[in-house]
Scaffold this motif. Sequence first.
Motif, short mmCIF file in Angstrom:
data_model
loop_
_atom_site.label_atom_id
_atom_site.label_comp_id
_atom_site.label_asym_id
_atom_site.label_seq_id
_atom_site.Cartn_x
_atom_site.Cartn_y
_atom_site.Cartn_z
N ASN A 1 11.57 6.97 2.50
CA ASN A 1 11.29 7.99 3.50
C ASN A 1 10.23 8.99 3.08
OD1 ASN A 1 13.40 7.32 5.55
ND2 ASN A 1 14.74 7.65 3.80
N GLN A 2 9.55 8.72 1.98
CA GLN A 2 8.54 9.66 1.50
C GLN A 2 7.41 9.77 2.51
OE1 GLN A 2 7.83 9.18 -2.61
NE2 GLN A 2 5.85 10.22 -2.60
N ASP A 3 6.86 10.95 2.70
CA ASP A 3 5.85 11.19 3.72
C ASP A 3 4.65 10.28 3.60
OD1 ASP A 3 7.28 13.11 5.00
OD2 ASP A 3 6.33 14.80 3.97
N GLU A 4 4.25 9.96 2.38
CA GLU A 4 3.07 9.12 2.20
C GLU A 4 3.29 7.67 2.54
OE1 GLU A 4 4.03 11.39 0.18
OE2 GLU A 4 2.33 12.79 0.09
N PHE A 5 4.59 7.25 2.72
CA PHE A 5 4.84 5.84 2.89
C PHE A 5 5.66 5.53 4.14
CE2 PHE A 5 3.15 6.22 -1.05
CZ PHE A 5 4.00 6.60 -2.08
N GLY B 1 -13.74 4.99 7.53
CA GLY B 1 -13.82 4.32 8.83
C GLY B 1 -12.46 3.97 9.40
N LEU B 2 -11.59 3.41 8.57
CA LEU B 2 -10.24 3.05 9.03
C LEU B 2 -9.49 4.30 9.49
CD1 LEU B 2 -9.15 0.46 6.30
CD2 LEU B 2 -9.83 -0.02 8.66
N GLN B 3 -9.60 5.37 8.70
CA GLN B 3 -8.87 6.58 9.03
C GLN B 3 -9.39 7.19 10.34
OE1 GLN B 3 -6.95 9.98 6.45
NE2 GLN B 3 -9.14 10.04 6.21
N ARG B 4 -10.70 7.21 10.52
CA ARG B 4 -11.25 7.72 11.78
C ARG B 4 -10.69 6.94 12.97
NH1 ARG B 4 -17.80 8.20 10.99
NH2 ARG B 4 -17.80 9.64 9.23
N MET B 5 -10.65 5.63 12.83
CA MET B 5 -10.15 4.80 13.93
C MET B 5 -8.68 5.07 14.21
SD MET B 5 -12.14 1.24 13.07
CE MET B 5 -13.92 1.23 12.84
N HIS C 1 0.23 5.19 2.47
CA HIS C 1 0.20 6.39 3.30
C HIS C 1 0.36 6.06 4.78
CE1 HIS C 1 -0.93 10.59 4.17
NE2 HIS C 1 -1.58 10.10 5.21
N TYR C 2 -0.36 5.05 5.25
CA TYR C 2 -0.34 4.74 6.69
C TYR C 2 0.70 3.70 7.08
CZ TYR C 2 -4.26 7.76 7.63
OH TYR C 2 -5.05 8.87 7.77
N GLY C 3 1.26 3.00 6.09
CA GLY C 3 2.42 2.17 6.34
C GLY C 3 2.18 0.82 6.98
N PHE C 4 0.92 0.38 7.12
CA PHE C 4 0.69 -0.93 7.74
C PHE C 4 0.86 -2.05 6.72
CE2 PHE C 4 -3.47 0.61 6.33
CZ PHE C 4 -4.01 -0.49 5.68
N THR C 5 1.05 -3.26 7.22
CA THR C 5 1.11 -4.45 6.38
C THR C 5 -0.29 -5.05 6.32
OG1 THR C 5 3.39 -4.92 6.98
CG2 THR C 5 2.10 -6.76 6.11
N TYR C 6 -0.77 -5.33 5.11
CA TYR C 6 -2.11 -5.92 4.98
C TYR C 6 -2.00 -7.41 4.72
CZ TYR C 6 -1.02 -5.48 0.00
OH TYR C 6 -0.41 -5.56 -1.22
N GLU C 7 -2.99 -8.15 5.17
CA GLU C 7 -3.14 -9.57 4.86
C GLU C 7 -4.59 -9.81 4.47
OE1 GLU C 7 -2.00 -11.86 8.23
OE2 GLU C 7 0.12 -11.33 8.11
N PHE C 8 -4.80 -10.73 3.54
CA PHE C 8 -6.15 -11.09 3.14
C PHE C 8 -6.39 -12.57 3.39
CE2 PHE C 8 -5.43 -7.28 0.58
CZ PHE C 8 -6.58 -6.58 0.85
N GLU D 1 2.07 12.56 9.24
CA GLU D 1 1.79 13.96 9.56
C GLU D 1 0.45 14.42 9.00
OE1 GLU D 1 5.08 16.18 8.06
OE2 GLU D 1 6.56 15.16 9.33
N LYS D 2 0.06 13.90 7.84
CA LYS D 2 -1.16 14.35 7.19
C LYS D 2 -2.17 13.22 7.12
CE LYS D 2 1.49 17.39 4.09
NZ LYS D 2 1.83 17.64 2.67
N ARG D 3 -3.45 13.60 7.12
CA ARG D 3 -4.51 12.63 6.88
C ARG D 3 -4.52 12.24 5.40
NH1 ARG D 3 -9.13 11.88 10.18
NH2 ARG D 3 -8.91 12.81 12.24
N PHE D 4 -5.03 11.06 5.12
CA PHE D 4 -5.19 10.61 3.75
C PHE D 4 -6.46 11.23 3.17
CE2 PHE D 4 -6.82 7.56 0.60
CZ PHE D 4 -5.71 7.45 -0.22
#
Length: 500
Positions: free
Chosen positions: A40-44, A178-182, A223-230, A305-308
């Motif tokens: 539950n940490q804010d960054e995650f 760029g990702l954060q702006r979007m 921080h943003y909590g998304f799942t990444y794939e490569f 709540e906060k920007r990275f």
Amino acid sequence: MLAVAEIHYIRHEVNQKGESYASVARKMGIDPRTVSKYANQDEFPKKEKQKRKARVMDPVKPLLDKWIQEDLKKKKKYHRTAKRMFQLLEKHHGFKGSYRSIRGYVSQRKKELKKVADEAALPLESFAGTAQVDFGTAPFKYHSEVIELPYLVMSFPFSNTFYFQVFPSENTECLLEGLQRMFHHMGGVPKVIRFDNLSPAVKKIRAKGERDLTDVFERFVLHYGFTYEFCNPGKGNEKGHVEAMVKYIRNNFLLPENTIVDLDHFNETLWAIAEKDRNRPHYEKQVLQSDLFQEDRKEWLLLPEKRFESIRYQEIRADKYGFITIDKKQYSTSPRFAGQKVRVRINYQSIIILNEENEVVATHTRLYGMKRKSIIWQPYLELLSKRPRAIKYSSVYEQFPPAWTEYLNNCTEEEQKDVLGLLGKLLKNNDFSLLNKALNLASVHGHPSAEEIQHCFYSLLHQEDRYLAITPSVTVPPMPDITRGLSHYDTFFQDERAER
């Protein structure tokens, strides 16, 4: 502090699979409170979606599904419990069933949604709320020349839509900016994002598809909590949608060359371009892409709540002239840091040099393109105005515009002191252009003093012709040649060394 891999595991087990804190704690051999803290940490923040069936409760199933899906976009500590849902149904919806029925429905529905999430890895094109990301390049007229600049594209395969932003580089800081702006323009975060093996994100590809991520990218994901794939190496087709969208954007919006005066302002205009393009039917589904995009939007994760803070810190040793090098570009520090280590704060726009007390020594606009060196003159001029003899043995002597290097070489020690003090007072934004004109103007009738240069500078600054007053009104008889400056002393000592 747990390792990043352990934090990822906790987040996955608790926030995606729905395991209890106690269950995950037993598996990891740690305190359940620690599991709760990192889950539950804010960054995650991170959550998926969930469903289930019921029997006697058909009228309230849609509402329960809605609550479950709303909660699973939040941290677990903010979820409504089955008991709380039962209480709300009784109080506001006249529900007459049992708490046991609600608890069973909620539990089963979450399990079903977990299974759907586990099976939804491929293909991304089939699921709303997912995205793909890649860079493209296009020509632009920027600073009076045509150059290639990268643009970052985020495409949404389900709705066949996109966003894009132009940057001066493809480095880590530009990718994350760029990702954060979007994300913040969209008001949400795609729950799954597929990338190529971009060097700003991936340090090394290991066996069996394992990857070492860059530290700042890993923190950004948490921080943003998304799942990444490569994509697998050499398998760019696994992100075929964004590759097609890169070409579509270039052909339809970036050719021929756009003229950029201010890059940030130009990027602000790109949001409307992307949003206007959605007002057309999907190539297969024959539904407006703007409507499909709304379905994408419903599946996104909530913003934290906060920007990275997309910043990295680096310790770099300055060279003997007090310059540091970052990405093959040189930045000045201060003469007193020559040969010493300094701490550098780096983001996509600026290079900030800090001393051992984390106080700002110098702030540079980050260099891109052909320019190789950025100099903040004031720390050097302040020192040299007090110790003018040191100028010939400093890097600054070589960094001055050629006209000033020649002029200072022909000054006496006292003249150098006066002129360096004048430069420290008049030089603004490290721009020598007006000072160069003033020096050239003041030199028309010979070697000028600091006062004459200052007189010409202010006349040019205020677009006056007062400098004409310094023009001699009488004919001066020819004078014998003299050697200015201190070079004759150098010659004297050279002759003395030769005799030895």
